[in-house]
Design an enzyme around this catalytic site. Structure first.
Site, PDB file in Angstrom:
ATOM      1  N   HIS A 151      -2.483  -2.787  -6.320  1.00 53.21           N
ATOM      2  CA  HIS A 151      -2.989  -2.528  -5.006  1.00 53.21           C
ATOM      3  C   HIS A 151      -4.474  -2.544  -4.898  1.00 53.21           C
ATOM      4  O   HIS A 151      -5.175  -1.932  -5.651  1.00 53.21           O
ATOM      5  CB  HIS A 151      -2.634  -1.108  -4.665  1.00 53.21           C
ATOM      6  N   ASN A 161      -4.124   6.127  -1.173  1.00 58.80           N
ATOM      7  CA  ASN A 161      -3.612   6.467   0.084  1.00 58.80           C
ATOM      8  C   ASN A 161      -2.788   7.839   0.008  1.00 58.80           C
ATOM      9  O   ASN A 161      -2.696   8.373   1.003  1.00 58.80           O
ATOM     10  CB  ASN A 161      -2.718   5.348   0.578  1.00 58.80           C
ATOM     11  N   SER A 184       0.817  -1.094   0.093  1.00 61.74           N
ATOM     12  CA  SER A 184      -0.023  -0.022  -0.045  1.00 61.74           C
ATOM     13  C   SER A 184       0.875   1.226   0.129  1.00 61.74           C
ATOM     14  O   SER A 184       0.357   2.474  -0.226  1.00 61.74           O
ATOM     15  CB  SER A 184      -0.872  -0.110   1.301  1.00 61.74           C
ATOM     16  N   GLU A 205      -5.721  -0.350  -8.069  1.00 58.40           N
ATOM     17  CA  GLU A 205      -4.469   0.470  -8.635  1.00 58.40           C
ATOM     18  C   GLU A 205      -3.616  -0.414  -9.402  1.00 58.40           C
ATOM     19  O   GLU A 205      -2.999  -1.231  -8.563  1.00 58.40           O
ATOM     20  CB  GLU A 205      -3.908   1.235  -7.432  1.00 58.40           C
TER      21      GLU A 205
HETATM   22  N1  3HC Z   1     -15.730 -10.041   2.620  1.00 62.92           N
HETATM   23  C1  3HC Z   1     -16.884 -10.229   1.341  1.00 62.92           C
HETATM   24  N2  3HC Z   1     -18.016  -9.392   1.222  1.00 62.92           N
HETATM   25  C2  3HC Z   1     -18.261  -8.515   2.387  1.00 62.92           C
HETATM   26  C3  3HC Z   1     -17.140  -8.292   3.392  1.00 62.92           C
HETATM   27  C4  3HC Z   1     -16.193  -9.188   3.414  1.00 62.92           C
HETATM   28  N3  3HC Z   1     -15.049  -8.865   4.361  1.00 62.92           N
HETATM   29  N4  3HC Z   1     -17.737  -7.321   4.117  1.00 62.92           N
HETATM   30  C5  3HC Z   1     -18.909  -7.129   3.621  1.00 62.92           C
HETATM   31  N5  3HC Z   1     -19.162  -7.610   2.587  1.00 62.92           N
HETATM   32  C6  3HC Z   1     -20.293  -7.672   1.760  1.00 62.92           C
HETATM   33  C7  3HC Z   1     -21.562  -8.158   2.419  1.00 62.92           C
HETATM   34  O1  3HC Z   1     -21.787  -9.392   2.096  1.00 62.92           O
HETATM   35  C8  3HC Z   1     -22.677  -7.023   1.714  1.00 62.92           C
HETATM   36  O2  3HC Z   1     -23.040  -7.702   0.359  1.00 62.92           O
HETATM   37  P1  3HC Z   1     -24.190  -7.608  -0.371  1.00 62.92           P
HETATM   38  O3  3HC Z   1     -24.623  -6.204  -0.390  1.00 62.92           O
HETATM   39  O4  3HC Z   1     -24.239  -8.250  -1.536  1.00 62.92           O
HETATM   40  O5  3HC Z   1     -25.417  -8.142   0.612  1.00 62.92           O
HETATM   41  C9  3HC Z   1     -21.892  -6.084   1.163  1.00 62.92           C
HETATM   42  O6  3HC Z   1     -20.635  -6.217   1.106  1.00 62.92           O
HETATM   43  C10 3HC Z   1     -22.224  -4.826   2.402  1.00 62.92           C
HETATM   44  O7  3HC Z   1     -21.717  -5.284   3.590  1.00 62.92           O
HETATM   45  P2  3HC Z   1     -22.896  -5.023   4.709  1.00 62.92           P
HETATM   46  O8  3HC Z   1     -24.240  -4.837   4.488  1.00 62.92           O
HETATM   47  O9  3HC Z   1     -22.605  -6.007   5.814  1.00 62.92           O
HETATM   48  O10 3HC Z   1     -22.236  -3.659   5.503  1.00 62.92           O
HETATM   49  P3  3HC Z   1     -21.965  -2.318   4.935  1.00 62.92           P
HETATM   50  O11 3HC Z   1     -22.933  -1.974   4.012  1.00 62.92           O
HETATM   51  O12 3HC Z   1     -21.633  -1.314   5.880  1.00 62.92           O
HETATM   52  O13 3HC Z   1     -20.565  -2.392   3.807  1.00 62.92           O
HETATM   53  C11 3HC Z   1     -18.145  -2.328   3.602  1.00 62.92           C
HETATM   54  C12 3HC Z   1     -19.426  -2.852   4.392  1.00 62.92           C
HETATM   55  C13 3HC Z   1     -18.253  -2.645   2.252  1.00 62.92           C
HETATM   56  C14 3HC Z   1     -17.028  -2.652   4.162  1.00 62.92           C
HETATM   57  C15 3HC Z   1     -18.475  -0.678   3.446  1.00 62.92           C
HETATM   58  O14 3HC Z   1     -18.804  -0.099   4.873  1.00 62.92           O
HETATM   59  C16 3HC Z   1     -17.451   0.067   3.013  1.00 62.92           C
HETATM   60  O15 3HC Z   1     -17.416   0.188   1.642  1.00 62.92           O
HETATM   61  N6  3HC Z   1     -16.492   0.796   3.978  1.00 62.92           N
HETATM   62  C17 3HC Z   1     -15.355   1.273   3.459  1.00 62.92           C
HETATM   63  C18 3HC Z   1     -14.434   0.614   3.164  1.00 62.92           C
HETATM   64  C19 3HC Z   1     -13.262   0.973   2.541  1.00 62.92           C
HETATM   65  O16 3HC Z   1     -12.844   2.366   2.496  1.00 62.92           O
HETATM   66  N7  3HC Z   1     -12.052   0.378   2.343  1.00 62.92           N
HETATM   67  C20 3HC Z   1     -10.822   0.532   1.548  1.00 62.92           C
HETATM   68  C21 3HC Z   1      -9.731   0.865   2.908  1.00 62.92           C
HETATM   69  S1  3HC Z   1      -8.509   1.272   2.421  1.00 62.92           S
HETATM   70  C22 3HC Z   1      -7.496   0.010   1.761  1.00 62.92           C
HETATM   71  O17 3HC Z   1      -7.930  -1.091   1.898  1.00 62.92           O
HETATM   72  C23 3HC Z   1      -6.078   0.396   1.255  1.00 62.92           C
HETATM   73  C24 3HC Z   1      -5.004   0.146   2.215  1.00 62.92           C
HETATM   74  O18 3HC Z   1      -3.985   0.429   1.408  1.00 62.92           O
HETATM   75  C25 3HC Z   1      -5.016   0.903   3.453  1.00 62.92           C
END
Ligand code: 3HC
Length: 293
Positions: free
Chosen positions: A140, A190, A119, A152
């Site tokens: 990424h 990031n 990352s 990415e």
């Molecule tokens: N694995 C697989 N599927 C998942 C999951 C997981 N760990 N977590 C959630 N899901 C799926 C659920 O099954 C659900 O599917 P559906 O819509 O088909 O039923 C869908 O995602 C939505 O889940 P929930 O209803 O349980 O919960 P939310 O609507 O709150 O969504 C989330 C959860 C997708 C994590 C949402 O909150 C989100 O997009 N959050 C932001 C995440 C983000 O910003 N990620 C990037 C982080 S930065 C990064 O990774 C880079 C690194 O370098 C730091």
């Protein structure tokens, strides 16, 4: 060059997600972890995700069987030697990544493309541990990998343009939207996300608002799926602290400097959701309680 078989090194949160999306996209996939227990844990997580898709009706039971049939776990790097592409998703430590790619470089034929899911580390510096920097890119992914639509695709000054274009196509074949990024610290996401998260901590330190009020502000005022503190706990405070240090080292700009509170929380072992405590207390995981600072 056509990618048919993909090797994934690391079957933790990111590696298992990458392996899952590769197998779901039709690629024969081999995922390697250091112990049989970690292989089993990673594959169990994938199994659970696939079962959830079947429950929701997005995947048939037969298709799930086919995905599982394309996916193999191993503890041996040797099992990756005939892969067309190897994606690394191991611990964010430069010497460990360089050692791994040095070993893979000796093991794999010269055509194999190497990619790192780092990352924030410099792809150029990881690639320099191999004799194939022209066949080395960054791929990424974002957590949770099966859900987040972005990848990415990172090009260094050494990457062969034909290899790079193949990797952009590969990202699209995974069902992701590939974006083109250069090998600059933090790439695109990031570069923008880390200062935002660090600013939220600075706002908390300065008493601008509480954990919940700052989270609600960005969630409800800007339509973000998670507020910054929920996201910090989700990504991991140790991970964010580590990324901020690398980016500060790269740019020497204050906006990438870790706020004192973040450093202290990491030193205290408050690493976010995975450790049970970060900006929220997860003793009751269904009902996280904000920490009063
Ligand atoms: N694995 C697989 N599927 C998942 C999951 C997981 N760990 N977590 C959630 N899901 C799926 C659920 O099954 C659900 O599917 P559906 O819509 O088909 O039923 C869908 O995602 C939505 O889940 P929930 O209803 O349980 O919960 P939310 O609507 O709150 O969504 C989330 C959860 C997708 C994590 C949402 O909150 C989100 O997009 N959050 C932001 C995440 C983000 O910003 N990620 C990037 C982080 S930065 C990064 O990774 C880079 C690194 O370098 C730091």
């Amino acid at each position: 060059m056509a990618i048919q078989k993909v090797g994934v090194v690391g079957c933790g949160l990111m590696g298992s997600g990458i392996a899952q999306v590769c197998a779901q996209a039709g690629f024969t996939t081999v995922v390697r972890e250091v112990s049989a227990e970690l292989v089993e844990k990673g594959l169990k997580g994938i199994e659970k995700n696939l079962a959830r898709l079947v429950e929701k009706g997005t995947l048939t039971e037969a298709a799930k069987g086919e995905v599982r049939g394309r996916l193999k776990g191993t503890t041996s790097l040797d099992d990756l030697k005939d892969c067309d592409l190897i994606v690394e998703a191991i611990i964010e430590q430069l010497p460990v990544k360089r050692e791994l790619f040095g070993a893979l470089d000796k093991l794999c034929p010269p055509e194999t493309v190497f990619a790192s899911n780092t990352s924030s580390l410099t792809i150029t510096e990881i690639a320099a541990a191999t004799k194939r920097p022209q066949r080395f890119v960054g791929l990424h992914f974002f957590n949770p990998v099966p859900v987040m639509k972005l990848v990415e695709v990172v090009k260094t000054i050494s990457t062969d343009p034909a290899v790079y274009e193949e990797m952009v196509r590969f990202g699209a074949k995974l069902g992701k939207t590939p974006v083109r990024a250069s090998d600059s610290g933090g790439f695109i996401v990031n570069r923008l996300l880390v200062p935002y998260l660090l600013d939220a901590i600075r706002a908390l330190e300065e008493g601008v608002g509480s954990v919940v009020d700052i989270d609600n502000s960005m969630k409800l005022g800007c339509g973000y799926p998670m507020g910054p503190f929920t996201l910090l706990d989700f990504v991991g405070l140790d991970t964010t602290y580590y990324i901020s240090q690398i980016m500060f080292e790269e740019f020497k700009e204050k906006r990438f400097a870790a706020p004192p509170l973040l450093k202290r929380m990491v030193l205290a072992g408050w690493n976010g959701k995975k450790s049970g405590r970060g900006f929220y207390d997860y003793s009751d995981p269904a009902n996280p309680k904000p920490i009063q600072f």
